[in-house]
Structures are given as C-alpha cells and as structure tokens.
Design an enzyme around this catalytic site. Structure first.
Site, mmCIF file in Angstrom:
data_model
loop_
_atom_site.group_PDB
_atom_site.id
_atom_site.type_symbol
_atom_site.label_atom_id
_atom_site.label_comp_id
_atom_site.label_asym_id
_atom_site.label_seq_id
_atom_site.Cartn_x
_atom_site.Cartn_y
_atom_site.Cartn_z
ATOM 1 N N PHE A 1 13.166 0.709 5.845
ATOM 2 C CA PHE A 1 11.235 0.899 6.506
ATOM 3 C C PHE A 1 11.305 -0.521 7.310
ATOM 4 O O PHE A 1 9.907 -1.159 8.023
ATOM 5 C CB PHE A 1 11.064 0.460 5.092
ATOM 6 N N HIS B 1 0.137 -8.321 0.022
ATOM 7 C CA HIS B 1 1.623 -8.148 -0.954
ATOM 8 C C HIS B 1 1.250 -9.246 -1.376
ATOM 9 O O HIS B 1 0.749 -9.573 -1.621
ATOM 10 C CB HIS B 1 2.476 -9.608 0.585
ATOM 11 N N ASN C 1 0.139 -0.546 1.343
ATOM 12 C CA ASN C 1 -0.529 -0.322 -0.027
ATOM 13 C C ASN C 1 -0.887 -1.984 -0.331
ATOM 14 O O ASN C 1 -1.144 -2.092 -1.109
ATOM 15 C CB ASN C 1 1.243 -0.364 -0.921
ATOM 16 N N THR D 1 4.283 -0.959 -5.639
ATOM 17 C CA THR D 1 4.422 -0.865 -4.476
ATOM 18 C C THR D 1 4.132 0.560 -3.884
ATOM 19 O O THR D 1 2.983 0.592 -3.658
ATOM 20 C CB THR D 1 5.609 -0.890 -3.788
ATOM 21 N N ARG E 1 1.850 -10.292 -9.912
ATOM 22 C CA ARG E 1 2.521 -8.840 -9.831
ATOM 23 C C ARG E 1 2.354 -7.906 -10.773
ATOM 24 O O ARG E 1 2.231 -6.372 -10.378
ATOM 25 C CB ARG E 1 4.288 -8.770 -9.497
#
Length: 140
Positions: free
Chosen positions: A57, A115, A112, A91, A85
C-alpha cells in the site's frame, strides 16, 4: 506528560472536519501543543512513511498523503499514545468501535481521516519530522 503525533489527513481537510476532529480530541482530555496546516510533497510523504516502503500500500499511501493539505498536531496527555489510538479506532473504519474518530468520519482503510503514532519512541521521531522545538508550546 506523554506526547503523541497525529496527522489530520487530506480526506479530513477536504471534508471540512478539522474542527470536529480536534473537538473530539480535546474533549477526550488531550492538549494541543503544536499544530500547523501543510501540504506534503510526494517526496516528503515518502520520507515520513519510509517504514512502509516495502508494503503493497506504500505508493497509494504516499499519493494520498500528498493529494492535499494535512494538519500535523502534537498532543499531550497522560498515556497519550495508547489513549489516542483508542480514540481514533481501528485502521479500517468498518472494524472501528462506535464513537471513534474513524468510525464516525472515515470512508475506507486507505482514507481513514487520521494518523496516530504507534509508540512513544515513534511519536518523538514523527513529531520531530514536522516540528522544531521552538514550534512546540510547553504546557503548564
């Protein structure tokens, strides 16, 4: 006090969600200690994500991250890396918990919204990639 780095990605900026996402971050107890709006070149995005160079990716990620402005932010809070997180979710937004940033706003695993650093060590390295010491506001 621990720090982490987030980047509000080009899809977040394009969808005009910067304020909504920062509001959610601040309501979760994080303090913004540095923030700016920039546009990454493909070269700079490639340098930042060099750890993923061999992953399938990588090219798509670099292309996406250089497709428009983004907003790197250094955040501060006790247990900042793990708590952030948790706040942003998995993700893949389809697998993210309800109420997380990605579940609320992301369209796909590739786009998404945000980061988040995966460790204290990487948070420090990533923060240094975007910010000089003079750009970071000391919290009281």
């Amino acid at each position: 006090m621990e720090r982490t780095l987030t980047i509000l990605k080009p899809d977040c900026v394009r969808k005009q969600l910067i304020g909504a996402v920062i509001d959610q971050i601040e309501r979760a107890g994080f303090r913004v200690v540095a923030m700016k709006k920039i546009r990454l070149t493909q070269e700079t995005a490639g340098e930042f994500y060099a750890v993923h160079r061999e992953r399938p990716f990588y090219g798509e990620l670099v292309e996406f991250m250089s497709s428009g402005p983004c907003v790197p932010i250094i955040l501060e809070k006790e247990n900042a890396v793990a708590d952030f997180r948790t706040l942003i979710g998995a993700t893949d937004p389809a697998q993210a918990d309800a109420g997380t940033v990605r579940k609320l706003y992301a369209d796909s695993k590739g786009e998404n919204i945000v980061h988040g650093s995966d460790s204290e060590e990487n948070a420090a390295i990533e923060a240094g990639f975007f910010f000089s010491a003079e750009e970071v506001v000391r919290s009281n």
